[in-house]
Enzyme design. Structure first.
Site, mmCIF file in Angstrom:
data_model
loop_
_atom_site.group_PDB
_atom_site.id
_atom_site.type_symbol
_atom_site.label_atom_id
_atom_site.label_comp_id
_atom_site.label_asym_id
_atom_site.label_seq_id
_atom_site.Cartn_x
_atom_site.Cartn_y
_atom_site.Cartn_z
ATOM 1 N N LYS A 78 0.939 -1.156 -0.043
ATOM 2 C CA LYS A 78 -0.152 0.073 -0.015
ATOM 3 C C LYS A 78 0.881 0.989 0.126
ATOM 4 C CE LYS A 78 -4.063 1.952 2.608
ATOM 5 N NZ LYS A 78 -4.886 2.047 3.629
ATOM 6 N N SER A 156 -9.936 2.232 2.596
ATOM 7 C CA SER A 156 -8.935 2.997 1.760
ATOM 8 C C SER A 156 -7.804 2.097 1.048
ATOM 9 C CB SER A 156 -8.228 3.933 2.717
ATOM 10 O OG SER A 156 -7.464 3.244 3.580
ATOM 11 N N SER A 180 -10.359 -0.091 6.826
ATOM 12 C CA SER A 180 -9.772 0.204 5.393
ATOM 13 C C SER A 180 -9.201 -1.049 5.020
ATOM 14 C CB SER A 180 -8.740 1.233 5.657
ATOM 15 O OG SER A 180 -9.342 2.630 5.400
#
Ligand SMILES: [Mg+2]
Ligand SMILES: [Zn+2]
Lengths: 485, 95, 483
Positions: A78, A156, A180
């Site tokens: 990420k 997210s 997320s």
């Protein structure tokens, strides 16, 4: 079988048997990324050369008999984890060209254990969002779709979940502040765990809301999550909130039985339709596998989201103050320093980030601090107390992961509060600091994946893995997304 | 509690976010929408409840007093949008 | 007696409180492993934590905590076993994180007090409100470029103790005495080097004025005053300004001001003009600071003797005058030097020599005691030479001068220069006889009653002996011959 279809555990075993090399695995993933990333937009940065170098080194290491727990496994990171020498954007224009001179603890542990990084994956800007639409680098497309409507992957960690679901990585790192990891995992039909607060070091992870942020893995199986988490977790003296606790063999817990475990089912989530049906199904699976189902009450759970939307923006308003155009990142010139700050931050941050900064600034400001921030902290204490009480009668808690399956792009973006409601089941675990995992459990009427969530006691990720693996076995979830390498 | 336009401007200033006058009504509506929703917390009885600030239950670990960092001016300055030699540079500040 | 400033409409009292920022003596910074040493090249003592880089986290330096505890204990203050770090949010070019990590709601040290002594001997207790730990900001240089300010982050993250006094001070002298005393205690404790030129100790001075018997009026804060003298001047200048405002029918506005040392006036600080809202909240990166009581007690037990106790001991045990004792304890180094000289010797004689000829010589050379060419051991050895009669007091002074010039041990100087005192009675008698023989007229006058001539004979004899005659023996022989 295409190499990209290996599970992480399967790929590691195949490499150990000599059935495939890391270079072959890595090349297959890079080809898949080449082919599909233009439509999925899961990766912001692909580090092909680095990945191939790392794969060659991994193969050599394995040949020497020195393979580590993840040697040669190609995964995605990420773009919130700082990676030394590799652009790290947090999905924001303000960090569009930022190259960290340091490595996050989590990624350095993954490198230590031999992982190959394919690149940096997309996310909501500064991890603020539930659709990945707030990324400055464009939204991510969910590999699952309904006829005629591209769907969001959730957020997210939308890039992480989409990349793993579409076979653009064996697994990925992610972070979870209000859901997320779990919400995009559920939306993309994969597994993901947010461990106990303090289990993974936050050092080198770009902060959104420090008292809630936790790193964790997303992968296609519960066991893969367990394997990755073991490498990500561990005490780090560079994070004062990192827990000084031994990291157990999480994968072993995936093979334990739920027999005798007491599974709490909270009374407060009154649902209907498919999500309730799936939840009932999950309860039945666990009962059939030998667990005891106990009703529990989490009376303050309905206040979790508004509590979160005070605590998280408050911390974010302060955490994001460092993006001022002085030492790194975007700078927009101004008449004076204040003007420079205001123009830089107005241009560098997107609408949702600015909204949260302003909400956070407001709830901390003189005259409102007690009414909002202190109140939220008190409710947070009550939410945690609800869980503490529940642990008196149960060992893990089962809930749905999300109120709905993935939705279409743009659908909920106009109303911030409607978007926030995505995290209604997940956010309590962040506020209470508990481990929680989403596991794919079934499909809705439109053929889209739905997840169930298992919440555990602090630092009892092992029970979470045990219960999630039992659901995984019972569900036999084998449907594949429409878009996949 | 609802924000008036003046408060929106003040919050933007405190946040160092430039907001165009034309955007104030939209922002005001959005923020008030969120704050209105948050308002439901006021109905929770929190009498005597100790606020919970942190995510974990640990206490502050203490580090040894040793120089283990620094001596890396180039790396510290490498990302700077403007620098003058070994300094960061910003528009002149009047004290 | 109350200190009063006369206005045009009557007398005004002053109310003063000090917020002192003392740099904690430590190798590394409060929340990072970067060095704290003064005077390094710009941005060379900066970690990514100090520069507020993304994802960087603070980890506290335990020694800085220990230093705060020692200081609190030295100020007889409450040590709070539970304290917490908060963020103070504001934007400034040399504040990289956009917030200062400080202790707002729960400081590590609570109420304490400090006794000051004024020139007239009056003593007064000044309340300490609190002491907390916090980070320093970086440094902005505004005079290097026409349109730019330059930022050096070497100081960013250095540990500070903010020590806040009650508004108990009533005159510039009291403010000066408070800061002097606080500095002295910090230096004794070794928790802050007290170096005001290097910014290790800075004071924010809160001043207001009032009519006798009134409640407090609005105060102004004069920021970052960096010498004791300037603190005293700033108090007076700011008080006079406020008196003028009140007497002119105006209203003093609460604000932050700067002391212009060149013009001796305070002026409003432009950068602090817009109303601040610091939005303090607990730093989520730092769990609460919970102190082990046993550790606090060990630190307390390990505290060095503080100046007041030491002064009392000098008077009581050593029989020194209060004044000498006061002078000797002013600086920690002086007291240590004195004690080394006095050890195993006559403490009063040691005090006389240290505060007398030794200080005089240091002053002439303009040297601090740490750079004295004469070590405490050598000064002690000199006193030993007086005690065993190798040197007379007068010769000893000469030897001390030579010691300052050469840095040599006194025995070596005595040897090299043949300054050994003559105690051989025969030699002294010969010298005395020679002097008497040459001064028959003076003997007659002496015998006729002009007894003051005795000194003349002593002088002549000593001169003849190049000052090396033992003065007591010279006296004895002269008395014997003349009476
Ligand atoms: Mg102050
Ligand atoms: Zn301060």
């Amino acid at each position: 079988m295409e190499p990209v279809h290996f599970t992480l555990a399967g790929a590691l075993a195949a490499m150990q048997e000599g059935a495939i090399s890391s270079v072959e695995l890595t090349e297959a993933h890079l080809r898949a990324i080449d082919r599909l990333n233009p439509s999925l937009n899961a990766y912001i940065t692909v580090t092909a050369d680095r990945a191939l170098d790392a794969a060659r080194a991994a193969d050599a290491q394995r040949a020497r008999g020195e393979a580590g727990p993840l040697t040669g496994a190609p995964i995605a990171i990420k773009d919130l984890f700082c990676t030394a020498g590799v652009k790290t954007t947090a999905g924001s224009r303000i960090l569009a060209d930022f190259i960290p001179p340091y490595e996050s603890t989590v990624t350095s542990q993954l490198l230590r254990d031999g992982a190959v990084f394919l690149g940096k994956v997309n996310l909501d800007e500064f991890a603020m969002g539930s659709s990945n639409a707030s990324s400055a680098f464009g939204g991510v497309v969910n590999p699952w779709s309904r006829p005629g409507a591209p769907l969001v992957p959730g957020g997210s960690s939308g890039g992480s979940a989409a990349a793993v679901a579409a076979r653009l990585a064996l697994a990925a790192t992610a972070t979870d502040t209000g859901g997320s990891i779990r919400q995009p995992a559920a939306f993309c039909g994969i597994a993901g765990i947010k461990p106990t607060y303090g289990r993974c070091s936050r050092f080198g992870i770009i902060a959104y809301a420090s008292s809630l942020d936790q790193a964790g893995p997303v992968a296609r199986t519960v066991e893969d999550c367990a394997i990755l988490l073991r490498s990500m977790a561990g005490h780090d003296p560079r994070d004062s909130t990192s827990a000084d606790r031994a990291v157990p063999d999480f994968a072993a817990a995936c093979h334990a039985s739920v027999k005798g475990l007491r599974i709490g089912v909270p009374a407060e989530y009154a649902l209907e339709g498919e999500v309730q049906a799936l939840w009932d199904q999950g309860i039945a699976w666990l009962r059939d596998a030998g667990a005891t189902i106990v009703p529990i009450s989490l009376p303050h759970t309905k206040y979790a989201l508004p509590t979160y939307y005070i605590v998280a923006p408050a911390e974010a308003s302060s955490n994001l103050a460092r993006y001022d155009g002085v030492r790194y990142g975007l700078r927009v010139p101004g008449e004076d320093l204040t003007d420079l700050y205001e123009r830089t931050r107005a241009a560098g941050f997107g609408a949702e980030v600015k909204r949260r900064i302003m909400i956070g600034t407001y709830v901390l400001s003189a005259g409102y601090y007690d009414a909002y921030y202190v109140k939220a902290q008190q409710v947070r204490a009550l939410i945690r107390r609800d869980f503490t009480n529940a642990w008196g009668v149960c060992d893990a808690i089962l809930t749905p992961s999300t109120p709905t399956a993935a939705f279409a792009e743009g659908a909920a973006n106009d109303d911030p509060v409607a978007m926030y409601l995505n995290d209604v089941f997940t956010v309590t675990a962040n506020l209470a600091g508990l481990p929680a995992m989403s596991v794919p459990a079934g499909l809705n009427g439109q053929g889209l994946p739905l997840g169930l969530q298992v919440i555990g006691r602090p630092f009892e990720e092992e029970s979470v893995f045990t219960v999630a693996a039992a659901i995984e076995r019972a569900a036999g979830f084998t449907t594949l997304p429409g878009m996949m390498a | 509690m609802s924000l008036d336009a003046k408060t929106v401007r003040r919050v933007a200033t405190l946040s160092r976010l430039r907001v165009e006058e034309a955007d104030i009504p939209r922002l005001q509506a959005e923020l008030n929408g969120i704050l209105g929703w948050i308002e439901q917390l006021q109905s929770v009885d929190t009498t005597g409840i100790e606020p919970l600030a942190g995510g974990g239950d640990t206490v502050l670990p203490l580090r040894l007093d040793a120089v283990t960092d620094g001596d890396q001016a180039e790396a510290v300055l490498a990302n700077a949008p403007d620098r003058a030699g070994a300094f960061f540079a910003v528009p002149k500040v009047v004290e | 007696m109350t200190y009063i400033l006369e206005g045009t409409t009557g007398p005004w009292e002053l109310v003063i409180g000090l917020e002192v920022h003392a740099q904690v003596s430590s190798e590394a910074k409060l929340f990072s492993g970067a060095a704290t040493a003064f005077g390094a090249e710009p941005n060379t003592q900066v970690s990514f934590i100090d520069a507020g880089f993304p994802g960087m986290l603070p980890v506290i330096n335990g020694e800085c905590v220990a230093q705060a505890i020692r200081t609190g204990a030295g100020l007889n203050a409450q040590i709070n076993l539970w304290s917490r770090f908060d963020r103070k949010n504001y934007f400034y070019a040399d504040l990289p994180q956009g917030y200062q990590i400080s202790q707002f709601a729960f400081p590590i040290v609570g109420k304490g007090e400090l006794e000051i002594e004024l020139a007239d001997g009056t003593r007064k207790n000044i309340g300490i409100t609190r002491l907390h730990l916090e980070q320093d900001a970086g440094k902005s240089l505004h005079d290097q470029h026409a349109t730019k300010s330059y930022i050096d982050l070497n100081r960013s993250g250095v540990a500070l103790m903010e020590i806040v006094s009650e508004p108990d001070l009533r005159s510039p002298e009291e403010a000066g005495a408070y800061l002097t005393k606080l500095r002295q205690i910090l230096r004794y404790l070794g928790t802050c080097d007290g170096n005001m030129e290097q910014g290790s100790l800075r004071a924010d001075v809160n001043v207001s004025v009032r009519r006798a018997g009134e409640e407090f009026r609005t105060r102004c804060e004069v920021k970052n005053v960096n010498s004791i003298r300037y603190v005293m001047q700033a108090v007076e200048a700011e008080a006079r300004r406020q008196i003028e405002v009140w007497e002119g029918g105006g209203e003093v506005r609460q604000e932050t001001r700067l002391f212009d040392t060149a013009r001796g006036v305070t002026r409003s600080m432009r950068s602090k003009e817009d109303a601040h809202d610091y939005r303090y909240f607990p730093d989520p990166d730092l769990p609460p600071l919970v102190l082990d009581e046993a550790w606090v007690e060990r630190l307390r037990a390990g505290l060095p003797e503080l100046p007041d106790a030491r002064r009392a001991r000098y008077v009581q045990d050593f029989g020194l005058s209060p004044y000498d004792a006061h002078v000797l304890v002013l600086e920690k180094e002086t007291a240590a030097f004195y004690e080394a000289v006095a050890k195993g010797r006559d403490p009063k004689q040691a005090a006389n020599w240290v505060t007398g000829d030794f200080f005089a010589a240091l002053n002439r050379l303009g040297l601090p005691i740490a750079q004295s060419p004469v070590s405490a051991d050598n000064l002690g050895a000199l006193l030993d030479l007086i005690a065993d009669k190798t040197l007379s007091g007068k010769l000893a002074k000469e030897v001390l001068e030579a010691m300052f010039e050469t840095g040599d041990a006194p025995a070596a100087i005595v040897e090299a220069r043949g300054l050994r005192q003559v105690t051989d009675t025969g030699a002294i008698e010969a010298a005395v006889d020679a002097v008497l023989a040459a001064n028959a007229d003076k003997i007659a006058q002496y015998k006729a009653g002009k007894v003051t001539l005795f000194g003349f004979f002593v002088g002549q004899t000593m001169k003849a002996m190049q000052g090396k005659g033992n003065p007591a023996l010279v006296n004895d022989v002269l008395k014997q011959r003349l009476d």
